[in-house]
Design a protein around this motif. Sequence first.
Motif, PDB file in Angstrom:
ATOM      1  N   ILE A 314      -0.249 -10.451  -6.578  1.00  0.00           N
ATOM      2  CA  ILE A 314      -0.145  -9.413  -5.545  1.00  0.00           C
ATOM      3  C   ILE A 314       0.951  -9.761  -4.538  1.00  0.00           C
ATOM      4  N   ARG A 315       1.060 -11.036  -4.177  1.00  0.00           N
ATOM      5  CA  ARG A 315       2.120 -11.436  -3.244  1.00  0.00           C
ATOM      6  C   ARG A 315       3.505 -11.177  -3.850  1.00  0.00           C
ATOM      7  N   MET A 318       4.125  -7.458  -3.566  1.00  0.00           N
ATOM      8  CA  MET A 318       4.482  -7.052  -2.202  1.00  0.00           C
ATOM      9  C   MET A 318       5.934  -7.434  -1.886  1.00  0.00           C
ATOM     10  N   ALA A 332      -1.973   2.615  -2.390  1.00  0.00           N
ATOM     11  CA  ALA A 332      -2.293   1.740  -3.520  1.00  0.00           C
ATOM     12  C   ALA A 332      -3.609   2.171  -4.151  1.00  0.00           C
ATOM     13  N   LEU A 334      -6.336   0.465  -6.333  1.00  0.00           N
ATOM     14  CA  LEU A 334      -6.674  -0.932  -6.612  1.00  0.00           C
ATOM     15  C   LEU A 334      -8.011  -1.038  -7.344  1.00  0.00           C
ATOM     16  N   SER A 348      -3.482  -9.442   1.184  1.00  0.00           N
ATOM     17  CA  SER A 348      -2.028  -9.350   0.985  1.00  0.00           C
ATOM     18  C   SER A 348      -1.562  -7.923   0.807  1.00  0.00           C
ATOM     19  N   LEU A 349      -2.378  -7.105   0.181  1.00  0.00           N
ATOM     20  CA  LEU A 349      -1.973  -5.732  -0.174  1.00  0.00           C
ATOM     21  C   LEU A 349      -2.182  -4.732   0.965  1.00  0.00           C
ATOM     22  N   CYS A 350      -3.383  -4.694   1.509  1.00  0.00           N
ATOM     23  CA  CYS A 350      -3.769  -3.583   2.397  1.00  0.00           C
ATOM     24  C   CYS A 350      -2.927  -3.467   3.660  1.00  0.00           C
ATOM     25  N   THR A 356      -5.264   2.382   0.934  1.00  0.00           N
ATOM     26  CA  THR A 356      -5.699   1.821  -0.343  1.00  0.00           C
ATOM     27  C   THR A 356      -6.906   2.601  -0.846  1.00  0.00           C
ATOM     28  N   THR A 409      -2.518  -1.014  -9.290  1.00  0.00           N
ATOM     29  CA  THR A 409      -2.502  -2.456  -9.532  1.00  0.00           C
ATOM     30  C   THR A 409      -3.919  -3.035  -9.499  1.00  0.00           C
TER      31      THR A 409
END
Length: 425
Positions: A314-315, A318, A332, A334, A348-350, A356, A409
């Motif tokens: 995920i990093r 991003m 996203a 997810l 990391s994503l939100c 999301t 993802t």
Amino acid sequence: MDSGLTSYRSALDELFARTGSTAKFGLDRTHAFLALLGNPHRRFPSFHIAGTNGKGSVVATLDTLLRAKGLSVGRYTSPHLVDFRERIVVDEKQIAEDQVLDFIQRWQGDFERLGATFFEITTALAFEHFASRDVDVGLVETGLGGRLDSTNVIMPVVAGVTSIGIDHVDYLGDSLEGIAAEKAGIFKRDVPAVFGPAAYAARATLVSVAHAAGATPVLQSTELYRPINVRVDWTGTTFDVERGGESATLTTGLAGDHQAINACTALAMLDAAGAPYRTSLTEAGHSLPGLKLPGRFQRVGKFVLDVAHNPDGIRALMSTLDSVKPARPIVAVLGVLRDKDWREMMRSLCPVVDATIVTTPASASAERVWDATEALKFGREGGWSVTLVPEVAEAVERAASEAATVVVTGSFHTVGDASLFGGLR
């Protein structure tokens, strides 16, 4: 024997029913099964690839470079996105449905007697297919770990570990050193060992295990091919690289800073393997721009499909989004498996995306499905814009109605379900 299997679908059902059919790890069943088949894995040279992330990208890069040299290449990878046959490919052609059916009909009695698992059977099927097609080289990706992975019965011309990160902690432990030791279990005596960049402790473990196994030479890929001036856009990744007095600017069709490293790992493996596999930078410059791999920052209209399924993945996703700066708002979709560190993935994503939608991929097995309501609660407690839509197709449709860019993802299952049911192919 009359197995009662009359269709490809029923054969697959039989195969998937054996997922996790035994809790006993080891190579004995694989060896025994392959012996019945006449040890097809000994009839073609192979490259062995392990690692937390990047295996599929390195295999795809190797495949492109080797086929550009005119070699016939078998590719065994896992998991698949949409169709089981994606796992076993020769020269870009997937194994035929009737070949899968025939194999299972012929050997069902034996793999039942041996107690072979889904992955052990699938590995044997791949090796038999590669041998029957007389491939010049087979690219063999581990399923999980390395030391006790079914694929670790091969004696490759080179073995590579792409990266070391935290994943599959139930099986591999929760320390980078422990995970590195398991993945380095594919290194073998007198076989070149190549590994990508790793944290200090993991690197030390990789080197130590490689030397203990008698592997030679032992190489970090980016010390042989060091990528610099990395530039990422929607079409791929461009970087400068030097090796042995030759320098070049290369472009791979795979997008992301990490794809420059994956390309260098593939080049280093080819270099270590020697003739007829070694590839010049000039040759790589001609073939890599056309490289594509479904589910790796794959752009389909306003959608980005990426199989990132752990925090490091995920990093990396991003970072690539930051490089290409897609149109906003970004939503996203997810869906993560239960045994993953989904909380760290959401951290990391939100905050990076504008909203999301958490969802549950229907193709995931019941024991691996995450609790999306728990993820919803976690996201809202974090102060992020998070909603829940149970069905992947509906989640994709909702996101498309709200966003300029939709990122799908969290797992192979989520991307595969979006591709199959959401029409993103």
